[in-house]
Structures are given as C-alpha cells and as structure tokens.
Design an enzyme around this catalytic site. Structure first.
Site, PDB file in Angstrom:
ATOM      1  N   GLY A   1      32.575  -8.316  14.543  1.00  0.00           N
ATOM      2  CA  GLY A   1      31.679  -7.030  14.068  1.00  0.00           C
ATOM      3  C   GLY A   1      32.196  -7.309  11.808  1.00  0.00           C
TER       4      GLY A   1
ATOM      5  CG  HIS B   1      33.370  -3.808  21.384  1.00  0.00           C
ATOM      6  ND1 HIS B   1      34.081  -2.113  21.430  1.00  0.00           N
ATOM      7  CD2 HIS B   1      34.433  -3.851  20.575  1.00  0.00           C
ATOM      8  CE1 HIS B   1      35.306  -1.539  21.300  1.00  0.00           C
ATOM      9  NE2 HIS B   1      35.422  -3.111  20.883  1.00  0.00           N
TER      10      HIS B   1
END
Ligand code: PAF
Length: 300
Positions: A149, A40
C-alpha cells in the site's frame, strides 16, 4: 466461499507455491501483520487481478517495533482474518516467531537512502526490522509479485530499492491509499480511536490537501508552516513530521522541482494513536509557475 488454508512452515509454503508454479500460475504475495481491514482487502483484490494465486502473510514482526511501541498490544485476530480472506486468498502463511527468527538469528537487512529521516528518525531500527522480514518473506514465498500500500510510502520506497539492489526476482506493485468515506487512511490502529478522536483524525487528509493546493502558489516552508498550524488548531497531538520530499529518495525538498511531482508526508498523533498519511503533489503547471508566488524557490 473457501476460507484459505494456513501454513506455518517455509517448507509447506514452498510446496504449495511450487505446485502452482508448475501448473503455470503466477503467484502474488500480500505481506501483512494481520488485523485485516478493507485497506488490506483492497491489496488482496489487487493481487488477484495480477496473479492466479494469492498468498497473504500474517506475522506481527517483533523486529520492527521499538521497545516503547505497541508490539504486545498489536491485535492478533487470525481466525477473523482468514474468514475475511475467504474467496480472495488461496493461502495464509502465518509463521511463528521461532520460524522467522530461530535462535541465533544474526542477519539484518538495512537499506540506506530512503530509510533516512521521517519514520527513520522517529522509529530508529524500524525499517531494518521491516526490510529484514520482507526480504525473508520474499525469499520464502518465491512469488512473482508483491502488493504494498502507498499509505506507508516510505516503506514502499525502501522495499522497491531493496528488490532492485538485491536483484530479488519479483515485481513490487504499489496500491493507492485506501480511505474511509471521510478521507481517513485505513489502518489497524484506527480501531483505537474514540469517537471524538476519529473526528479529528478524519481532518488529516483535508489538511494535506490544503497544503498540496497551497504549494501551487506559496513557497514550501510557508505552506508547511500553515499546515502545521492547521494540525495544532485542529486538535491533533504532537506532530512527528509534515514534510515535502522527493518521492523515491525521500530527500526533503526546499522547493517544488520543475516538471516533477513531489510527495507530502505526515505523521501525527491523535490520543495515543499515530496516524500516517501522504499525498502526491503534482508537478507545478506553467500557469502555477508564472503566478504571483515563486513556487520553485525556497522561502527566503
Ligand atoms: O506494512 C506492514 O504491515 C508491515 O510493515 C509488513 C510489510 C507486513 C512487514 O512486517
């Protein structure tokens, strides 16, 4: 370093974003469900490169968990998450369940096409829940861009298509899979792996790399079958899928398309943890295509 403030209402979020926008700043959004890890933080750093202001959202979205899934057990670590974001994010948006889904909430965003198959088969309703919350977050935050992502490859393609289809005024910025030193894709769920399970999990990326390499000279079904055997022999639990797909539509590919790359995706269990990973399969080179095996034809 400054720990970012947290806002819990859409009005407060919009007020902060509006102030930044009037000052001429670009705003980047990083949607998360919290339990932040280095993967993250890489997305947040990427967001920082793209914009002057970064908003991280933390919301464990009940609508994307199935009834037998781990919604209740999903780690909620907001204070720790905020501390990790010190000096990286400007604001955390952590709304309550009622803010996101007030009584009588009746809207579902459903993106046909890339939602079908793979995770869509294994987790019915998951992508509708994901697309619904991401659409809401986009509309709430009114950011210029959002970073996602590539680990959740199918999710990324769905979000991209949703943004295009609904003319949502923001750019989706993909970020490569972040891995540990052994190649394991980082995930909040990795914390639940025992030491032995971690060792098994760390071989997933190697199996994918072997299949990717085999695809240069082996027919697709044969290479996938070898990959499935390697996973079973490597101590993995049940395999949900190991599939070669067209990168944007997620349609299965019976053969490597000439001149275009493909994506190899896997979802497999180790203990009670479900691992997802994927790699790019580059377009076959002329040399691959003139080699001994017919890479552009399905196995007969
Ligand atoms: O990838 C995730 O963590 C979630 O699916 C997301 C995008 C934050 C939506 O809840």
């Amino acid at each position: 370093m400054q720990v970012p403030d947290v806002t819990r209402t859409v009005a407060a979020l919009r007020e902060r974003v509006g102030t930044w926008r009037r000052a001429g700043d670009r705003i980047a959004l990083v949607p998360t469900m919290g339990a932040l890890h280095d993967g993250h933080l890489a997305l947040v750093r990427r967001a920082r490169e793209e914009a002057e202001r970064v908003v991280v959202t933390i919301f464990v979205n009940p609508k994307q968990f199935g009834p037998a899934e781990d919604f209740g057990r999903y780690p909620r670590t907001e204070e720790r998450d905020r501390a990790l974001l010190a000096g990286l994010a400007d604001l955390v948006f952590a709304p309550s369940g009622e803010t996101m889904y007030p009584p009588g909430f009746g809207t579902t965003v459903s993106v046909a096409g890339p939602s079908a198959g793979l995770e869509g088969d294994v987790r019915p309703g998951h992508f509708d829940g994901m697309a619904t919350v991401v659409a809401k977050l986009f509309i709430q935050a009114q950011a210029d861009l959002a970073v996602f992502g590539e680990k959740d490859w199918q999710q990324l393609q769905i979000v991209r298509l949703m943004v295009r289809d609904l003319d949502l005024p923001l750019r989706v910025v993909p970020h490569p899979v972040v891995r540990d030193a052994h190649g394991l894709a980082l995930s909040s769920r990795n914390l639940r792996l025992s030491e032995g399970e971690l060792a098994v999990a760390r071989s997933l990326n190697r199996v994918l790399a072997d299949v990717r390499d085999a695809l240069r000279h082996t027919a697709v079904e044969e290479a996938l079958a070898a990959g499935r055997r390697a996973l079973a022999e490597g101590g993995f639990g049940p395999l949900d899928y190991l599939a070669l797909v067209e990168p944007e539509t997620l349609r299965p590919l019976p053969a490597l398309p000439a001149g275009r790359s493909a994506r190899l995706l896997a979802a497999v269990r180790v203990g009670d943890v479900r691992l997802l990973d994927n790699v790019e399969v580059p377009a076959p080179s002329v040399r691959d295509q003139t080699g001994s095996a017919p890479v552009n034809r399905p196995a007969s």
